[in-house]
Each structure stands twice: as structure tokens, then as C-alpha cells.
Write a protein that holds these residues in place. Structure first.
Motif, PDB file in Angstrom:
ATOM      1  N   ASP A   1      -7.561  -1.687  -9.108  1.00  0.00           N
ATOM      2  CA  ASP A   1      -7.789  -0.243  -9.128  1.00  0.00           C
ATOM      3  C   ASP A   1      -9.255  -0.006  -8.773  1.00  0.00           C
ATOM      4  O   ASP A   1     -10.164  -0.364  -9.521  1.00  0.00           O
ATOM      5  CB  ASP A   1      -7.483   0.308 -10.530  1.00  0.00           C
ATOM      6  CG  ASP A   1      -7.653   1.817 -10.616  1.00  0.00           C
ATOM      7  OD1 ASP A   1      -8.129   2.425  -9.636  1.00  0.00           O
ATOM      8  OD2 ASP A   1      -7.323   2.384 -11.672  1.00  0.00           O
TER       9      ASP A   1
ATOM     10  N   ASN B   1      -7.766   1.110   0.110  1.00  0.00           N
ATOM     11  CA  ASN B   1      -8.017   2.533   0.368  1.00  0.00           C
ATOM     12  C   ASN B   1      -8.858   3.075  -0.784  1.00  0.00           C
ATOM     13  O   ASN B   1      -9.477   2.291  -1.510  1.00  0.00           O
ATOM     14  CB  ASN B   1      -6.691   3.295   0.539  1.00  0.00           C
ATOM     15  CG  ASN B   1      -5.751   3.082  -0.637  1.00  0.00           C
ATOM     16  OD1 ASN B   1      -6.203   2.888  -1.779  1.00  0.00           O
ATOM     17  ND2 ASN B   1      -4.453   3.115  -0.376  1.00  0.00           N
ATOM     18  N   ASP B   2      -8.851   4.366  -0.949  1.00  0.00           N
ATOM     19  CA  ASP B   2      -9.710   4.957  -1.986  1.00  0.00           C
ATOM     20  C   ASP B   2      -9.256   4.593  -3.396  1.00  0.00           C
ATOM     21  O   ASP B   2     -10.068   4.646  -4.340  1.00  0.00           O
ATOM     22  CB  ASP B   2      -9.722   6.492  -1.850  1.00  0.00           C
ATOM     23  CG  ASP B   2     -10.438   6.933  -0.578  1.00  0.00           C
ATOM     24  OD1 ASP B   2     -11.244   6.128  -0.055  1.00  0.00           O
ATOM     25  OD2 ASP B   2     -10.177   8.057  -0.108  1.00  0.00           O
ATOM     26  N   ASN B   3      -7.989   4.243  -3.572  1.00  0.00           N
ATOM     27  CA  ASN B   3      -7.464   3.996  -4.924  1.00  0.00           C
ATOM     28  C   ASN B   3      -7.189   2.531  -5.236  1.00  0.00           C
ATOM     29  O   ASN B   3      -7.425   2.083  -6.361  1.00  0.00           O
ATOM     30  CB  ASN B   3      -6.168   4.799  -5.140  1.00  0.00           C
ATOM     31  CG  ASN B   3      -6.417   6.291  -5.091  1.00  0.00           C
ATOM     32  OD1 ASN B   3      -7.411   6.782  -5.601  1.00  0.00           O
ATOM     33  ND2 ASN B   3      -5.493   7.021  -4.440  1.00  0.00           N
TER      34      ASN B   3
ATOM     35  N   HIS C   1       0.835  -1.210   0.000  1.00  0.00           N
ATOM     36  CA  HIS C   1       0.000   0.000   0.000  1.00  0.00           C
ATOM     37  C   HIS C   1       0.869   1.260   0.000  1.00  0.00           C
ATOM     38  O   HIS C   1       0.523   2.264  -0.650  1.00  0.00           O
ATOM     39  CB  HIS C   1      -0.937   0.011   1.206  1.00  0.00           C
ATOM     40  CG  HIS C   1      -2.217  -0.712   0.974  1.00  0.00           C
ATOM     41  ND1 HIS C   1      -3.148  -0.310   0.028  1.00  0.00           N
ATOM     42  CD2 HIS C   1      -2.743  -1.824   1.549  1.00  0.00           C
ATOM     43  CE1 HIS C   1      -4.183  -1.133   0.035  1.00  0.00           C
ATOM     44  NE2 HIS C   1      -3.956  -2.079   0.951  1.00  0.00           N
ATOM     45  N   SER C   2       1.977   1.209   0.721  1.00  0.00           N
ATOM     46  CA  SER C   2       2.875   2.381   0.744  1.00  0.00           C
ATOM     47  C   SER C   2       3.534   2.586  -0.620  1.00  0.00           C
ATOM     48  O   SER C   2       3.788   3.723  -1.040  1.00  0.00           O
ATOM     49  CB  SER C   2       3.939   2.223   1.834  1.00  0.00           C
ATOM     50  OG  SER C   2       4.861   1.208   1.509  1.00  0.00           O
TER      51      SER C   2
ATOM     52  N   ASP D   1       0.884   4.125  -2.947  1.00  0.00           N
ATOM     53  CA  ASP D   1       0.292   5.363  -2.434  1.00  0.00           C
ATOM     54  C   ASP D   1       0.351   6.492  -3.469  1.00  0.00           C
ATOM     55  O   ASP D   1       1.428   6.845  -3.974  1.00  0.00           O
ATOM     56  CB  ASP D   1       1.027   5.785  -1.158  1.00  0.00           C
ATOM     57  CG  ASP D   1       0.329   6.942  -0.465  1.00  0.00           C
ATOM     58  OD1 ASP D   1      -0.912   6.968  -0.465  1.00  0.00           O
ATOM     59  OD2 ASP D   1       1.048   7.804   0.071  1.00  0.00           O
ATOM     60  N   ASN D   2      -0.834   7.017  -3.793  1.00  0.00           N
ATOM     61  CA  ASN D   2      -0.990   8.146  -4.726  1.00  0.00           C
ATOM     62  C   ASN D   2      -0.492   7.863  -6.137  1.00  0.00           C
ATOM     63  O   ASN D   2      -0.205   8.798  -6.901  1.00  0.00           O
ATOM     64  CB  ASN D   2      -0.269   9.407  -4.182  1.00  0.00           C
ATOM     65  CG  ASN D   2      -0.880   9.869  -2.873  1.00  0.00           C
ATOM     66  OD1 ASN D   2      -2.096   9.809  -2.688  1.00  0.00           O
ATOM     67  ND2 ASN D   2      -0.023  10.355  -1.958  1.00  0.00           N
ATOM     68  N   ARG D   3      -0.350   6.601  -6.495  1.00  0.00           N
ATOM     69  CA  ARG D   3       0.021   6.253  -7.877  1.00  0.00           C
ATOM     70  C   ARG D   3      -1.243   5.929  -8.666  1.00  0.00           C
ATOM     71  O   ARG D   3      -2.170   5.307  -8.160  1.00  0.00           O
ATOM     72  CB  ARG D   3       0.956   5.042  -7.894  1.00  0.00           C
ATOM     73  CG  ARG D   3       2.202   5.190  -7.026  1.00  0.00           C
ATOM     74  CD  ARG D   3       3.156   6.266  -7.553  1.00  0.00           C
ATOM     75  NE  ARG D   3       4.317   6.410  -6.701  1.00  0.00           N
ATOM     76  CZ  ARG D   3       5.454   5.738  -6.876  1.00  0.00           C
ATOM     77  NH1 ARG D   3       5.547   4.856  -7.851  1.00  0.00           N
ATOM     78  NH2 ARG D   3       6.474   5.946  -6.065  1.00  0.00           N
ATOM     79  N   ASP D   4      -1.234   6.301  -9.945  1.00  0.00           N
ATOM     80  CA  ASP D   4      -2.405   6.066 -10.789  1.00  0.00           C
ATOM     81  C   ASP D   4      -2.331   4.734 -11.513  1.00  0.00           C
ATOM     82  O   ASP D   4      -3.369   4.143 -11.852  1.00  0.00           O
ATOM     83  CB  ASP D   4      -2.550   7.194 -11.835  1.00  0.00           C
ATOM     84  CG  ASP D   4      -2.832   8.537 -11.173  1.00  0.00           C
ATOM     85  OD1 ASP D   4      -3.508   8.527 -10.123  1.00  0.00           O
ATOM     86  OD2 ASP D   4      -2.368   9.569 -11.697  1.00  0.00           O
TER      87      ASP D   4
ATOM     88  N   SER E   1     -10.452   3.109  -7.732  1.00  0.00           N
ATOM     89  CA  SER E   1     -10.618   4.562  -7.594  1.00  0.00           C
ATOM     90  C   SER E   1     -12.022   5.030  -7.977  1.00  0.00           C
ATOM     91  O   SER E   1     -12.495   6.063  -7.489  1.00  0.00           O
ATOM     92  CB  SER E   1      -9.575   5.308  -8.431  1.00  0.00           C
ATOM     93  OG  SER E   1      -9.615   4.860  -9.787  1.00  0.00           O
TER      94      SER E   1
END
Length: 269
Positions: free
Chosen positions: A153, A192-194, A119-120, A123-126, A155
Motif C-alpha cells: 500500500d 500506481n498511486d495506491n 492492478h485491475s 483498482d480503487n480498493r483501499d 497511497s
């Protein structure tokens, strides 16, 4: 028929076993010899000669004594090994259980570590880039129990749709390695959200419980059989005691011993 008594006493001299059991066996042998003597006498043979012939037909004293002693030793040896094997199962049962539970704890710890690490990385990757794939592969190879990682994914997926989506859709990325599995493969997910990540690990919980139950059952069964054999040799085995041994095991055998010793002490008065 003094000669028959002397013959039987000699055969069973120093034979191991309970007094009651030996006495009963001696009576059986005497009865058989006496019947043989009576049969010979009915054929016109004199009593003294009939006794000698009966003993001669039955067998040489030393030979019969050797056979009786050997049988007694074999029965005792069998019962002893039965007890030893049951105690071995009793001893190794908690050891096997503890060992497998230790592996289960390590597996859970690795699952938590791998999930958090992945997850780390995400993190914030598309997208799951080649560099990310290499990092994920490195995480999996750094564990001993994680065999597969599936990444979704999510998101654009709501919480209500999440499990149906993950259950029906092919993973956006999957990395797995072949491991020598002893337990069962157990998947678990977190997200998480993504991204939603499923890690599959070797679980030892079910195997540890089954091992404990199996080894415990083997101990319980063998000890119960051993107790029944002992009670049988003392001519005290009956349906009631069989149920006591099977249901209460060691506690039941201790009660049997206590009652048997009491009965023997009353008989000795």
C-alpha cells in the motif's frame, strides 16, 4: 636386407593413414630390425640367420599386422567420435538457446499479464480483502512461471520514497507457490498511486546465454583437438597450427587443408 623390407611392407600393407605417416612408421620399424640384426651379427650370428632371428623376435607377421591395423583403426575411430561429439554440441547449442529463450519470452508475457490483472483487481480498493486475495491466488495459479506476488500500500508514499519504502517494509500482502525452478528467480515491480506490485518469475535468460557459451566452448575445444590429431597424423602439427586451430577453428582447419594439399601436389611433381 630384402627380407626386412618385405616383412615391414607386409605388416603395413593396406593400413589406413597418410602416406607420410605410414612411411615414417615403416622406417622406424626397419631401423629397429636392422639394429637388432647388427647386434646379433656382433655376437657371431650369420647375416641371414640374424635377419630371421630379428624378425622372429619382433613378432609373427600376421600378429604384428593385426596389431598395427587395430591401433590405426582405434586412432581413426577416436578422432571420428571426437568430431561427431563436437558437431553434436554445435547442433544442440542453438536449439537449447532457442528453447530457453522461448521460455523466457513466455515468462515475460505472463509477468506482464499477471501484473496488469492484479492492478485491475486492486483498482480503487483501499484494502486487500479476502475476495481480492482469492482472485490474486487464481491469477498466480493460472500461470506457469510466476511464483510470488508481493503487494504494498503506497497511497501515502511519495515517488522519491517509494523504492526505499518497498525495500525496507514487509509487504501488506504476499502470495506465493512453490514451482520447480530451472532458471533464476527474477523480481520486477510496477505501481500506481495506491498500490505497488512485485511479481517474481522464473527467468531463463542467464541460463540460455550460459548454455550457449558452454556448448559452444565444448564444440570449439573438441573440434580444435580433432584438427590437431589430424595434423599430428600427417606429421604437420606444430605450435603455429595449434594456435590457428584454437583461434580460428573450422576456418583455420580449412586453411591447413588447403596448404597441405598444395604441398602434397608439389611433392608429387
Amino acid at each position: 636386407m630384402k627380407k626386412i623390407d618385405e616383412y615391414v611392407d607386409y605388416v603395413y600393407n593396406n593400413v589406413d593413414g597418410s602416406k607420410e605417416e605410414i612411411q615414417e612408421l615403416k622406417m622406424e620399424m626397419k631401423t629397429h630390425l636392422q639394429e637388432l640384426v647388427l647386434e646379433l651379427k656382433s655376437e657371431g650370428v650369420e647375416e641371414e640367420k640374424a635377419i630371421l632371428m630379428a624378425i622372429e623376435r619382433f613378432g609373427d607377421e600376421n600378429e604384428i599386422r593385426s596389431i598395427v591395423g587395430l591401433l590405426s583403426k582405434k586412432h581413426k575411430l577416436f578422432a571420428k567420435w571426437l568430431l561427431y561429439v563436437s558437431l553434436i554440441f554445435l547442433t544442440i547449442a542453438p536449439i537449447v538457446f532457442a528453447t530457453l529463450q522461448s521460455k523466457e519470452a513466455q515468462s515475460l508475457s505472463e509477468k506482464s499479464f499477471a501484473s496488469t490483472k492484479i492492478h485491475s483487481i486492486l483498482d480503487n480498493r483501499d484494502i486487500v480483502s479476502d475476495d481480492i486475495k482469492k482472485e490474486i491466488a487464481s491469477v498466480v495459479h493460472g500461470t506457469n512461471y510466476i511464483s510470488d506476488v508481493l503487494i504494498y500500500d503506497v497511497s501515502n508514499i511519495t515517488n522519491e520514497e517509494l523504492f526505499e519504502y518497498v525495500g525496507n517494509k514487509e509487504a501488506d500482502y504476499q502470495y506465493g507457490i512453490t514451482r520447480q525452478m530451472v532458471g533464476e528467480l527474477l523480481p520486477s515491480g510496477s505501481g500506481n498511486d495506491n498500490w505497488y506490485v512485485i511479481t517474481e518469475r522464473n527467468s531463463y535468460h542467464t541460463l540460455s546465454v550460459l548454455s550457449l557459451l558452454l556448448l559452444g566452448f565444448l564444440y570449439w575445444s573438441l573440434f580444435s583437438i580433432w584438427a590437431m590429431i589430424n595434423a599430428y597424423h600427417e606429421r604437420r602439427l606444430n605450435l603455429k597450427w595449434s594456435f590457428v586451430f584454437v583461434l580460428f577453428n573450422v576456418a583455420g582447419y580449412l586453411v591447413f587443408r588447403h596448404i597441405s594439399n598444395k604441398e602434397d601436389s608439389w611433392e608429387g611433381i
